[in-house]
Design an enzyme around this catalytic site. Structure first.
Site, PDB file in Angstrom:
ATOM      1  N   ALA A  49       0.867  -1.314   0.072  1.00  0.00           N
ATOM      2  CA  ALA A  49      -0.183  -0.147   0.154  1.00  0.00           C
ATOM      3  C   ALA A  49       0.795   1.371   0.011  1.00  0.00           C
ATOM      4  CB  ALA A  49      -1.058   0.108   1.046  1.00  0.00           C
ATOM      5  N   ILE A  50       1.956   1.274  -0.580  1.00  0.00           N
ATOM      6  CA  ILE A  50       2.857   2.344  -0.945  1.00  0.00           C
ATOM      7  C   ILE A  50       2.335   3.346  -2.023  1.00  0.00           C
ATOM      8  CG2 ILE A  50       5.109   3.471  -0.894  1.00  0.00           C
ATOM      9  CD1 ILE A  50       4.679   1.814   1.439  1.00  0.00           C
ATOM     10  N   HIS A  52       3.674   4.918  -4.768  1.00  0.00           N
ATOM     11  CA  HIS A  52       5.068   5.229  -5.010  1.00  0.00           C
ATOM     12  C   HIS A  52       5.274   6.368  -6.151  1.00  0.00           C
ATOM     13  CE1 HIS A  52       6.815   1.341  -3.662  1.00  0.00           C
ATOM     14  NE2 HIS A  52       5.643   0.507  -4.367  1.00  0.00           N
ATOM     15  N   LYS A 252      15.198  -6.886  -2.578  1.00  0.00           N
ATOM     16  CA  LYS A 252      14.717  -5.512  -2.416  1.00  0.00           C
ATOM     17  C   LYS A 252      14.565  -5.117  -0.884  1.00  0.00           C
ATOM     18  CE  LYS A 252      12.239  -2.638  -5.147  1.00  0.00           C
ATOM     19  NZ  LYS A 252      10.820  -2.143  -5.612  1.00  0.00           N
ATOM     20  N   ARG A 313       3.112 -11.203  -6.099  1.00  0.00           N
ATOM     21  CA  ARG A 313       3.446 -10.378  -7.332  1.00  0.00           C
ATOM     22  C   ARG A 313       3.293 -11.252  -8.535  1.00  0.00           C
ATOM     23  NH1 ARG A 313       7.241 -10.278  -3.398  1.00  0.00           N
ATOM     24  NH2 ARG A 313       7.544  -8.497  -1.940  1.00  0.00           N
ATOM     25  N   ILE A 336       1.857  -7.119 -14.008  1.00  0.00           N
ATOM     26  CA  ILE A 336       1.936  -5.593 -13.397  1.00  0.00           C
ATOM     27  C   ILE A 336       2.482  -5.931 -11.913  1.00  0.00           C
ATOM     28  CG2 ILE A 336       0.711  -3.598 -12.691  1.00  0.00           C
ATOM     29  CD1 ILE A 336       0.655  -4.154 -15.725  1.00  0.00           C
ATOM     30  N   CYS A 401     -17.685  -2.671  15.532  1.00  0.00           N
ATOM     31  CA  CYS A 401     -16.585  -2.998  15.466  1.00  0.00           C
ATOM     32  C   CYS A 401     -15.784  -2.014  16.589  1.00  0.00           C
ATOM     33  CB  CYS A 401     -16.064  -3.248  14.071  1.00  0.00           C
ATOM     34  SG  CYS A 401     -14.006  -3.636  14.102  1.00  0.00           S
ATOM     35  N   CYS A 403     -12.638  -2.394  17.803  1.00  0.00           N
ATOM     36  CA  CYS A 403     -11.358  -2.106  17.452  1.00  0.00           C
ATOM     37  C   CYS A 403     -11.036  -0.909  16.490  1.00  0.00           C
ATOM     38  CB  CYS A 403     -10.486  -3.319  17.269  1.00  0.00           C
ATOM     39  SG  CYS A 403     -10.752  -4.726  18.531  1.00  0.00           S
TER      40      CYS A 403
HETATM   41  C1  FAD Z   1       3.794  -7.977  -1.512  1.00  0.00           C
HETATM   42  C2  FAD Z   1       3.277  -6.993  -2.579  1.00  0.00           C
HETATM   43  C3  FAD Z   1       3.731  -5.927  -2.173  1.00  0.00           C
HETATM   44  C4  FAD Z   1       3.257  -4.850  -3.118  1.00  0.00           C
HETATM   45  N1  FAD Z   1       3.296  -3.532  -3.027  1.00  0.00           N
HETATM   46  C5  FAD Z   1       2.595  -2.730  -3.468  1.00  0.00           C
HETATM   47  C6  FAD Z   1       2.978  -1.188  -3.379  1.00  0.00           C
HETATM   48  O1  FAD Z   1       3.232  -0.659  -2.223  1.00  0.00           O
HETATM   49  N2  FAD Z   1       2.427  -0.210  -3.903  1.00  0.00           N
HETATM   50  C7  FAD Z   1       1.890  -0.335  -5.317  1.00  0.00           C
HETATM   51  O2  FAD Z   1       1.137   0.365  -5.957  1.00  0.00           O
HETATM   52  N3  FAD Z   1       1.668  -1.873  -5.594  1.00  0.00           N
HETATM   53  C8  FAD Z   1       2.146  -2.722  -4.832  1.00  0.00           C
HETATM   54  N4  FAD Z   1       2.131  -3.883  -5.138  1.00  0.00           N
HETATM   55  C9  FAD Z   1       1.672  -4.521  -6.375  1.00  0.00           C
HETATM   56  C10 FAD Z   1       0.162  -4.342  -6.565  1.00  0.00           C
HETATM   57  O3  FAD Z   1      -0.487  -4.932  -5.539  1.00  0.00           O
HETATM   58  C11 FAD Z   1      -0.264  -4.913  -7.958  1.00  0.00           C
HETATM   59  O4  FAD Z   1       0.728  -4.580  -8.884  1.00  0.00           O
HETATM   60  C12 FAD Z   1      -1.697  -4.919  -8.354  1.00  0.00           C
HETATM   61  O5  FAD Z   1      -2.457  -5.322  -7.376  1.00  0.00           O
HETATM   62  C13 FAD Z   1      -1.930  -5.553  -9.542  1.00  0.00           C
HETATM   63  O6  FAD Z   1      -3.320  -5.268  -9.779  1.00  0.00           O
HETATM   64  P1  FAD Z   1      -4.149  -6.161 -10.925  1.00  0.00           P
HETATM   65  O7  FAD Z   1      -5.421  -5.675 -11.257  1.00  0.00           O
HETATM   66  O8  FAD Z   1      -2.996  -6.414 -12.298  1.00  0.00           O
HETATM   67  O9  FAD Z   1      -3.949  -7.658 -10.509  1.00  0.00           O
HETATM   68  P2  FAD Z   1      -4.899  -8.481  -9.348  1.00  0.00           P
HETATM   69  O10 FAD Z   1      -5.321  -7.394  -8.010  1.00  0.00           O
HETATM   70  O11 FAD Z   1      -4.619  -9.795  -9.024  1.00  0.00           O
HETATM   71  O12 FAD Z   1      -6.184  -8.551 -10.314  1.00  0.00           O
HETATM   72  C14 FAD Z   1      -6.462  -9.278 -11.300  1.00  0.00           C
HETATM   73  C15 FAD Z   1      -7.886 -10.003 -11.440  1.00  0.00           C
HETATM   74  O13 FAD Z   1      -7.898 -10.875 -12.249  1.00  0.00           O
HETATM   75  C16 FAD Z   1      -9.013 -12.076 -11.894  1.00  0.00           C
HETATM   76  N5  FAD Z   1      -8.898 -13.114 -12.741  1.00  0.00           N
HETATM   77  C17 FAD Z   1      -7.858 -13.771 -12.745  1.00  0.00           C
HETATM   78  N6  FAD Z   1      -7.979 -14.885 -13.853  1.00  0.00           N
HETATM   79  C18 FAD Z   1      -9.231 -14.480 -14.177  1.00  0.00           C
HETATM   80  C19 FAD Z   1      -9.955 -15.117 -15.281  1.00  0.00           C
HETATM   81  N7  FAD Z   1      -9.743 -16.156 -16.031  1.00  0.00           N
HETATM   82  N8  FAD Z   1     -11.178 -14.534 -15.431  1.00  0.00           N
HETATM   83  C20 FAD Z   1     -11.792 -13.570 -14.858  1.00  0.00           C
HETATM   84  N9  FAD Z   1     -10.946 -12.870 -13.998  1.00  0.00           N
HETATM   85  C21 FAD Z   1      -9.911 -13.566 -13.684  1.00  0.00           C
HETATM   86  C22 FAD Z   1      -8.454 -12.178 -10.550  1.00  0.00           C
HETATM   87  O14 FAD Z   1      -9.335 -13.005  -9.608  1.00  0.00           O
HETATM   88  C23 FAD Z   1      -7.955 -10.849  -9.900  1.00  0.00           C
HETATM   89  O15 FAD Z   1      -9.007 -10.418  -9.153  1.00  0.00           O
HETATM   90  C24 FAD Z   1       2.549  -4.969  -4.403  1.00  0.00           C
HETATM   91  C25 FAD Z   1       2.249  -6.405  -4.496  1.00  0.00           C
HETATM   92  C26 FAD Z   1       2.753  -7.382  -3.712  1.00  0.00           C
HETATM   93  C27 FAD Z   1       2.415  -8.989  -3.814  1.00  0.00           C
END
Ligand code: FAD
Ligand code: FAD
Lengths: 460, 420
Positions: A49-50, A52, A252, A313, A336, A401, A403
């Protein structure tokens, strides 16, 4: 199959929701297909949740450009949506000579990304900024524009925006197959088929699988797990900045950061896995974090732990986002990895521009509806503190809630909103109910019952 | 129940935060001393605290001298407090305390109010340490409870936790969880504890296990929660490092108490490092004049009757404070501990406080000891020494308070130690 949508977006994470909301605001007919019971239940719910700036991204990459732009767009769109952002600044701390020697290259990297606000800090300045740091800090860098965002609210806000402006959201609709027929895509989902002219793949960890379903084969996702520990709100006073490690060749590293919800985070680990569903924590991972935490901020470890979690990730073999637009009316938005919440709005803007360039007809909505997202952040007034609001609707004065100080009014709103919570986890992300230190000791039973009564689901 | 105060700011003599056994008993005792204008606030829908949903016998022994079921005990205490003249405001959550102004912030459906009081009493109880705080790894499925959640689910919501439960912990409250699970027709797969034996009464352990036939697995650690949406099993590890999976659909984490100390900390009170609650003297006064604390926020977790008797005891000190708030002595010594002691309560020692609740000081061991010998020393002087029948982790044991009067106000911090 009645309707042919202009666009089908696969994946309701931060990225998919941002894209869907941007396209529907261009008067397109858009369907958003999400496999899970709720939006934002993938990686977008479990990260650090940074907010960036992109200062440390690899210069010249699409990621570097979109994170920088996304950082700004989050501020610009804040008035429309109401999501919280806290510009705490980040403090990179060097703990050994090697790390200290890397600081100059980090400044140079930031400059190459067009960011020149990084300030060098001596050891004593570092301790002035963060007096509770453990011993041994040798110096550091202050990055004033890094900060905190609220990943849960960003996703819910964008999904809500999409729905209220005419988008079709289908949850529990996993895309399982795809064909092309008569110039359109026919997508099979777990709950019926969908026809659309364009398909956008924002399926996160599954974006490689979906890529192949669509007849491409551009990349492979290797989930990289990050485990995190959330500390009690009483720990929030220990820390002011996001405390970042200096990245080395091998890792990192682990950060300590406040959250907009008023907690403190410690993490993440970085473990390359093969199982895309391995979102559990491990004894090893938590022990590593505890050891790191003890070194970075010993007093933090005396506070109670509120929660532990892990996120995956979506890492690929490429060192940039896997982004491409293909002639078969397909946009790939995969891999991503670790910056996608910060960049989501910029990714969406980029997609809109590319589709427009390819002749997709767009026209801004004459009167887009904007919906303010309920506030979960401690830096602003919460409903339980709002005398006028309670006077107008006593449900905001009934704290369920303790807390997290979540009121009946907020729970009701979350269960009846345009994109309602359909399970406890969804309710937690919309209200913070059950996300606090007692983890349900006081209110778990009552809130579970309420959720199932409203949503018609049994405890989930 | 009682009438709600108007949603305007108001002034009271004594405001008690928490209508559990401790708070309700204090409210009654203040009535007996003719202290009027006593307000008890509780965030729950009804007064009573934990016993309200702990629907089994074992309440009221030391305070009311009769064995009662939890909800009946809770109802009795609430009624008695109201009859004595106290007002009880429910669904009212205290979100902050200002110790200097002696005000509290309250959110209730009737409004957001600031209440000013001559005396504030913190009686917010304690909670069990949940799974996350114990750093138990694994997935995050539904079906992971604490006893508090379980008992509210079964006794207030009439819901079901599942069919097969694993109980983590083997102290008094763990057997309370057994009763609730059986009431909900849920079988018990096992009870596991990291310690070498259970810490409850032998009769509870033998009785419960003979009746419902579940194993007690000692020196066993929970190393993982399994299951995607619902718990499907728990991985455990024994002393030799062998792991196995027990199939179950719910897990109850019991005991391992934490003081509900948020308000005490927000108020800036001195916190005792052992109890985690506010430090108090024998009158149950905290480090801030006019702020008292009673019940399990001070000593997590004694039985409910002992919490109630804290309440009865605190009334006298509160009456003294109300009659002469200006002459309240504030300088205090800390009672330190040495040896296998988790905590001791009370733990502040100003000269004015000479008798503790029930004439006892509570001590909790973190190691099992048979016939331990303890002493209290101040500087070179031994103030007291004596034997205890046992020291058992999780079970507070009383020692005499006779030595309190011998503490020198000008001496160094006294030390309570277990002799080798
Ligand atoms: C430990 C960690 C720390 C991080 N820290 C940061 C940070 O500090 N700041 C920052 O900006 N980012 C951070 N990130 C990165 C960030 O969380 C991701 O880049 C971002 O959430 C990616 O979003 P997305 O929509 O691509 O993926 P997701 O949120 O994974 O969404 C993809 C969606 O697609 C759906 N899906 C998958 N397959 C199918 C299918 N066949 N049909 C229909 N739906 C499907 C899934 O259910 C899911 O809901 C971090 C990630 C991690 C793991
Ligand atoms: C599951 C369980 C089983 C137990 N079984 C037994 C037993 O069999 N026998 C026995 O003797 N003891 C038992 N105990 C221990 C004992 O009953 C309790 O710890 C006891 O009730 C403590 O009394 P108390 O008055 O200190 O606190 P509590 O009973 O916990 O009451 C505290 C009250 O404060 C309120 N409160 C807290 N914070 C706020 C706030 N910010 N604003 C407003 N109100 C607030 C709460 O709603 C609650 O009503 C059990 C405890 C538990 C948890």
């Amino acid at each position: 199959m009645e309707q042919t949508f202009d666009v089908a977006v696969i994946g309701g994470g931060a990225v998919g929701c941002a894209i869907a909301s941007a396209l529907v605001r261009e008067s397109l007919q858009v369907v958003l297909l999400e496999a899970a019971i709720d939006v934002g239940a993938g990686t977008s719910k479990a990260n650090t949740a940074i907010w960036h700036t992109g200062f440390d991204a690899k210069p010249g990459t699409l990621e570097a450009r979109l994170v920088t732009r996304g950082h700004r767009l989050l501020t610009e769109r804040q008035a429309d949506f109401g999501w919280p952002l806290e510009r705490t600044g980040a403090l990179l701390v060097a703990w050994d000579a090697d790390q200290l020697s890397r600081l100059n290259s980090i400044i140079a990297n930031a400059q190459a990304n067009g960011y020149s606000q990084v300030e060098v800090k001596s050891a004593s300045q570092v301790y002035e900024l963060e007096p509770n740091l453990g011993t041994g800090a040798l110096g550091g860098l202050l990055v004033p524009d890094e900060g905190l965002l609220d990943p849960w609210s960003i996703v819910i806000a964008l999904a809500t925006d999409f729905v209220v402006n005419g988008g079709t959201l289908r949850r529990k609709a996993a895309v399982t197959g795809a064909m092309r027929a008569a110039g359109a895509h026919e997508l099979q989902t777990s709950t019926g088929s969908v026809r659309a002219t364009w398909v956008i793949n924002a399926a996160g960890l599954n974006s490689d699988v979906v890529d192949r379903l669509l007849g491409h084969d551009g990349f492979t996702i290797t989930p990289r797990r990050g485990q995190l520990i959330v500390f009690d709100k009483l720990a929030r006073q220990l820390i002011t900045h996001v405390i970042l490690p200096v990245p080395t060749a091998t890792t990192k590293g682990v950060l300590v950061s406040p959250t907009v919800y008023g907690n403190v985070l410690l993490g993440p680990t970085a473990e390359d896995l093969t199982d895309k569903s391995a979102t559990g924590t491990t004894a090893e991972g938590l022990a590593t974090l505890v050891a790191k935490g003890r070194a970075i901020m010993p007093s933090l470890m005396a506070e109670e732990v509120t929660a532990t979690y892990s996120g995956l990730r979506a890492a690929s073999e490429h060192s940039d986002y896997c982004y491409d637009v293909f002639p078969d009316q397909y946009v790939r938005v995969g891999g991503i990895r670790s910056t996608g919440i910060s960049s989501a709005l910029a990714i969406a803007e980029h997609v809109v521009a590319d589709l427009r360039e390819r002749g997709v007809k767009m026209a801004g909505l004459a009167a887009p509806i904007t919906v303010q997202i309920p506030n979960l952040a401690e830096s602003r007034m919460r409903p339980y503190q709002d005398a006028a609001r309670i006077a107008a609707d006593p449900a905001y004065g009934r704290v369920l809630c303790l807390c997290e100080r979540v009121s009946l009014g907020e729970v009701r709103d979350a269960l009846t909103s345009p994109v309602p919570a359909s399970d406890l986890d969804g309710l937690r992300r919309r209200t913070r109910a059950l996300a606090g230190r007692c983890q349900g000791f006081h209110c778990g039973a009552m809130i579970t019952e309420m959720t199932s009564a409203w949503s018609g689901h049994s405890h989930a | 129940m009682p009438d709600l105060p108007q949603p305007t700011d108001e002034d009271v003599d004594v405001v008690i935060i928490g209508a559990g056994p401790a708070g309700l008993t204090l409210a009654h005792a203040l009535g007996e001393l003719n202290i009027e204008n006593v307000l008890v606030v509780d965030r729950d829908t009804q007064p009573g605290g934990v016993p309200r949903y702990s629907d089994h016998h074992g309440y009221g022994l030391r305070d009311l001298r009769q064995p009662l079921r939890g909800p009946i005990y809770a109802g009795h205490l609430a009624l008695r407090a109201v009859k004595g003249g106290a007002r009880i405001m429910t669904e009212a959550t205290v979100t902050d305390i200002n110790a200097t102004m002696r005000t509290i912030e309250v959110t209730a459906p009737s409004g957001r109010v600031t209440i000013k009081a001559k005396v504030i009493v913190i009686a917010t109880g304690c909670r069990e340490r949940p799974r996350a705080a114990r750093l138990v790894p694994g997935t995050r499925p539904a079906g992971v409870f604490t006893t508090g959640w379980l008992q509210r689910l079964v006794h207030l919501q009439h819901g079901s936790p599942g069919k097969r439960a694993l109980i983590v912990g083997a102290e008094h409250v763990s057997y309370s969880a057994v009763l609730t699970l059986r009431h909900a027709k849920c079988s018990i797969v096992a009870m596991v504890t990291e310690r070498s034996r259970h810490d409850s009464f032998t009769a509870f352990n033998i009785g419960a296990r003979a009746r419902w036939r579940f194993p007690l697995l000692t020196q066993t650690t929970v190393t993982g929660i399994l299951g995607d949406h619902q718990v499907t099993g728990v991985q455990i590890q024994d002393a030799k490092g062998r792991t196995k999976v027990l199939n179950c659909d719910n897990v109850v984490f019991t005991g391992d108490w934490i003081s509900e100390n948020e308000l005490a900390r927000r108020a800036g009170l001195v916190i005792d490092p052992g109890t985690g609650g506010p430090a108090v003297d024998a009158r149950l006064a905290t480090s801030a004049p006019g702020i008292f604390a009673i019940g399990n926020v001070l000593h997590p977790a004694a039985t409910a009757d002992i919490c109630a008797l804290d309440g009865a005891h605190a009334a006298a000190g509160i009456a003294d404070f109300l009659s002469a708030p200006g002459s309240w002595p504030t300088r205090s010594l800390r009672l330190r501990t040495e040896g296998p002691i988790d905590w001791v309560s009370p733990n502040l020692l100003p000269p004015a406080a000479r008798t503790a609740a029930r004439g006892k000081v509570l001590v909790q061991f973190n190691e099992r000891r048979r016939l331990p010998r303890l002493e209290v020393v101040q500087g070179g002087a031994r103030l007291w020494s004596g034997y205890l029948p046992w020291g058992i982790p999780t079970r507070p044991v009383p020692i005499s308070d006779s030595w309190l009067a011998a503490v020198s106000a000008t001496g160094p911090d006294p030390i309570l130690r277990v002799l080798p």
